[in-house]
Design a protein around this motif. Structure first.
Motif, short mmCIF file in Angstrom:
data_model
loop_
_atom_site.label_atom_id
_atom_site.label_comp_id
_atom_site.label_asym_id
_atom_site.label_seq_id
_atom_site.Cartn_x
_atom_site.Cartn_y
_atom_site.Cartn_z
N CYS A 125 0.84 -1.19 0.00
CA CYS A 125 0.00 0.00 0.00
C CYS A 125 0.88 1.24 0.00
O CYS A 125 1.89 1.29 0.70
N THR A 126 0.47 2.24 -0.78
CA THR A 126 1.19 3.49 -0.82
C THR A 126 0.20 4.63 -1.05
O THR A 126 -0.88 4.41 -1.64
N ALA A 127 0.52 5.80 -0.58
CA ALA A 127 -0.37 6.95 -0.73
C ALA A 127 -0.48 7.35 -2.20
O ALA A 127 0.50 7.30 -2.94
N ILE A 128 -1.68 7.74 -2.62
CA ILE A 128 -1.86 8.27 -3.97
C ILE A 128 -1.30 9.69 -3.98
O ILE A 128 -1.80 10.57 -3.27
N PRO A 129 -0.26 9.95 -4.75
CA PRO A 129 0.38 11.28 -4.71
C PRO A 129 -0.48 12.35 -5.36
O PRO A 129 -1.26 12.08 -6.28
N ARG A 130 -0.31 13.56 -4.91
CA ARG A 130 -1.04 14.69 -5.48
C ARG A 130 -0.73 14.85 -6.97
O ARG A 130 -1.57 15.31 -7.75
N SER A 131 0.48 14.47 -7.38
CA SER A 131 0.89 14.61 -8.77
C SER A 131 0.22 13.61 -9.70
O SER A 131 0.34 13.71 -10.92
N GLY A 163 -11.52 9.53 -3.72
CA GLY A 163 -12.44 9.05 -2.70
C GLY A 163 -11.77 8.13 -1.70
O GLY A 163 -12.35 7.77 -0.68
N TYR A 164 -10.53 7.75 -1.99
CA TYR A 164 -9.70 6.99 -1.04
C TYR A 164 -8.26 7.47 -1.21
O TYR A 164 -7.92 8.11 -2.21
N ASN A 165 -7.42 7.21 -0.22
CA ASN A 165 -6.10 7.85 -0.16
C ASN A 165 -4.93 6.93 -0.50
O ASN A 165 -3.84 7.42 -0.79
N GLU A 166 -5.13 5.60 -0.46
CA GLU A 166 -4.03 4.68 -0.70
C GLU A 166 -4.35 3.72 -1.84
O GLU A 166 -5.51 3.36 -2.06
N MET A 167 -3.31 3.31 -2.56
CA MET A 167 -3.46 2.37 -3.67
C MET A 167 -2.45 1.24 -3.52
O MET A 167 -1.48 1.35 -2.77
N ARG A 168 -2.71 0.17 -4.25
CA ARG A 168 -1.80 -0.97 -4.25
C ARG A 168 -0.80 -0.86 -5.39
O ARG A 168 -1.14 -0.52 -6.50
N ILE A 169 0.47 -1.15 -5.08
CA ILE A 169 1.56 -1.20 -6.05
C ILE A 169 2.27 -2.54 -5.88
O ILE A 169 2.63 -2.89 -4.76
N PRO A 170 2.51 -3.31 -6.95
CA PRO A 170 2.10 -3.10 -8.33
C PRO A 170 0.58 -3.06 -8.46
O PRO A 170 -0.14 -3.68 -7.68
N ARG A 196 -13.42 7.74 -14.98
CA ARG A 196 -12.36 7.92 -13.98
C ARG A 196 -12.37 6.79 -12.96
O ARG A 196 -11.31 6.28 -12.58
N ILE A 197 -13.54 6.38 -12.53
CA ILE A 197 -13.64 5.27 -11.57
C ILE A 197 -13.06 4.00 -12.16
O ILE A 197 -12.31 3.26 -11.52
N PHE A 198 -13.42 3.74 -13.42
CA PHE A 198 -12.92 2.53 -14.10
C PHE A 198 -11.40 2.56 -14.21
O PHE A 198 -10.72 1.60 -13.84
N LEU A 199 -10.85 3.66 -14.70
CA LEU A 199 -9.41 3.74 -14.89
C LEU A 199 -8.65 3.67 -13.56
O LEU A 199 -7.62 3.01 -13.45
N CYS A 200 -9.17 4.34 -12.54
CA CYS A 200 -8.48 4.33 -11.25
C CYS A 200 -8.56 2.98 -10.55
O CYS A 200 -7.69 2.64 -9.75
N SER A 201 -9.59 2.18 -10.85
CA SER A 201 -9.65 0.84 -10.28
C SER A 201 -8.50 -0.02 -10.80
O SER A 201 -8.11 -1.01 -10.16
N LEU A 202 -7.93 0.37 -11.93
CA LEU A 202 -6.82 -0.37 -12.53
C LEU A 202 -5.47 0.29 -12.23
O LEU A 202 -4.52 -0.38 -11.85
N PHE A 203 -5.40 1.62 -12.39
CA PHE A 203 -4.14 2.33 -12.14
C PHE A 203 -3.85 2.47 -10.64
O PHE A 203 -2.70 2.43 -10.23
N ALA A 204 -4.90 2.67 -9.85
CA ALA A 204 -4.72 2.92 -8.41
C ALA A 204 -5.75 2.12 -7.62
O ALA A 204 -6.63 2.70 -6.97
N PRO A 205 -5.67 0.78 -7.65
CA PRO A 205 -6.66 -0.03 -6.94
C PRO A 205 -6.66 0.27 -5.45
O PRO A 205 -5.60 0.44 -4.84
N ILE A 206 -7.85 0.34 -4.87
CA ILE A 206 -7.98 0.68 -3.46
C ILE A 206 -7.25 -0.34 -2.60
O ILE A 206 -7.21 -1.54 -2.90
N CYS A 207 -6.66 0.13 -1.52
CA CYS A 207 -5.81 -0.71 -0.68
C CYS A 207 -6.66 -1.47 0.35
O CYS A 207 -6.83 -1.03 1.49
N LEU A 208 -7.19 -2.61 -0.06
CA LEU A 208 -7.91 -3.51 0.82
C LEU A 208 -7.13 -4.81 0.94
O LEU A 208 -6.00 -4.92 0.44
#
Length: 268
Positions: A12-18, A26-33, A64-76
């Motif tokens: 898990c890592t924070a979604i950067p402002r950039s 709507g959430y602050n962290e994403m999974r990487i990879p 946007r929701i669709f793309l972010c579910s792939l680029f920045a999946p929520i950290c669960l």
């Protein structure tokens, strides 16, 4: 079922402002990879930025929701993938807009890879029957430079839109994500500001330049710099440009419309 999960353990890592695509989603962290197997935050930012122009064309309210579910999946505790119906809805609306600019719907987003709707995938949020739903606003004819318009047609354009502004735009350079960086002169001539406060026009135009590079590129048509009259609508407190005229001395109709505008009365 979508099976292309990252081959290494994720973190898990924070979604950067950039990361403009998904910051404040709507959430602050994403999974990487992520689900597209991008292994670093820098790679995610670089790859996701190329989708900003499409998003700005408003091809589907759930894009946007669709793309972010792939680029920045929520950290669960597990990856939550988009449902096939969400992918198909976004693809059906957005693929034609991508085709306008020579980009096919990518195989990596093949909707058959995603699961048929169930409780553990991300479904469409927009209500198909809602009268307030804008589907879609974009088209191949959106945001093009207008040519050979009469004085009446130009005045009708000013009347039909929320705002009309005279602006100088310059192209800075091409970025790694194939989009262009643009700049504008701070000296604007506001013909009509509609619901906008004059003080907020410049920052909102800057937002347009940053997020809707496809539109700006269409207007400029390969030139490095130019003066334009742009008109558009205010939607969700954003400026959406849909008409533009190149300011040239030989364009007598545009000059006539500019002179007549202050005294012109729009039809109700």
């Amino acid at each position: 079922m979508y099976v292309d999960f990252p081959s290494v353990s994720s973190r898990c890592t924070a979604i950067p402002r950039s990361m403009a695509l998904c910051y404040n989603i709507g959430y602050n962290e994403m999974r990487i990879p992520n689900l597209l197997e991008h292994e670093t935050v820098a790679e995610v930012i670089q790859q996701s930025s190329s989708w900003l122009s499409l998003l700005a064309r408003e091809c589907h309210p759930d894009a946007r929701i669709f793309l972010c579910s792939l680029f920045a999946p929520i950290c669960l505790d597990r990856f939550i993938v988009p449902c096939r119906s969400l992918c198909e809805a976004v693809r059906n609306s957005c693929a034609p807009i991508m085709a306008c600019y020579g980009y096919p719907w990518p195989e990596i987003l093949n909707c058959n890879k995603f699961p048929v709707d169930h409780g553990l995938c991300i479904a469409s949020i927009s209500n198909e029957t809602s009268p307030s739903r804008r589907m879609p606003r974009a088209s191949c004819r959106d945001c093009e430079l207008q040519e050979s318009s009469s004085t009446k047609e130009i005045l009708d354009t000013f009347c039909a839109n929320d705002f009309s502004i005279k602006i100088r735009i310059s192209k800075k350079n091409m970025t790694a994500s194939t989009l262009f960086d643009f700049d504008m002169d701070s000296r604007l001539e506001v013909l009509k500001h509609g619901p906008l406060i004059k003080a907020e026009i410049f920052p909102k135009l800057q937002q347009w330049l940053d997020l809707d590079a496809t539109c700006v590129h269409n207007i400029m048509r390969g030139t490095r710099s130019g003066v334009y009259i742009i008109s558009g609508e205010v939607q969700d407190n954003r400026m959406i440009i849909n008409k533009a005229f190149s300011w040239q001395k030989k364009n007598k109709s545009l000059q006539s419309a500019m002179r007549r505008w202050k005294m012109h009365r729009c039809r109700s």
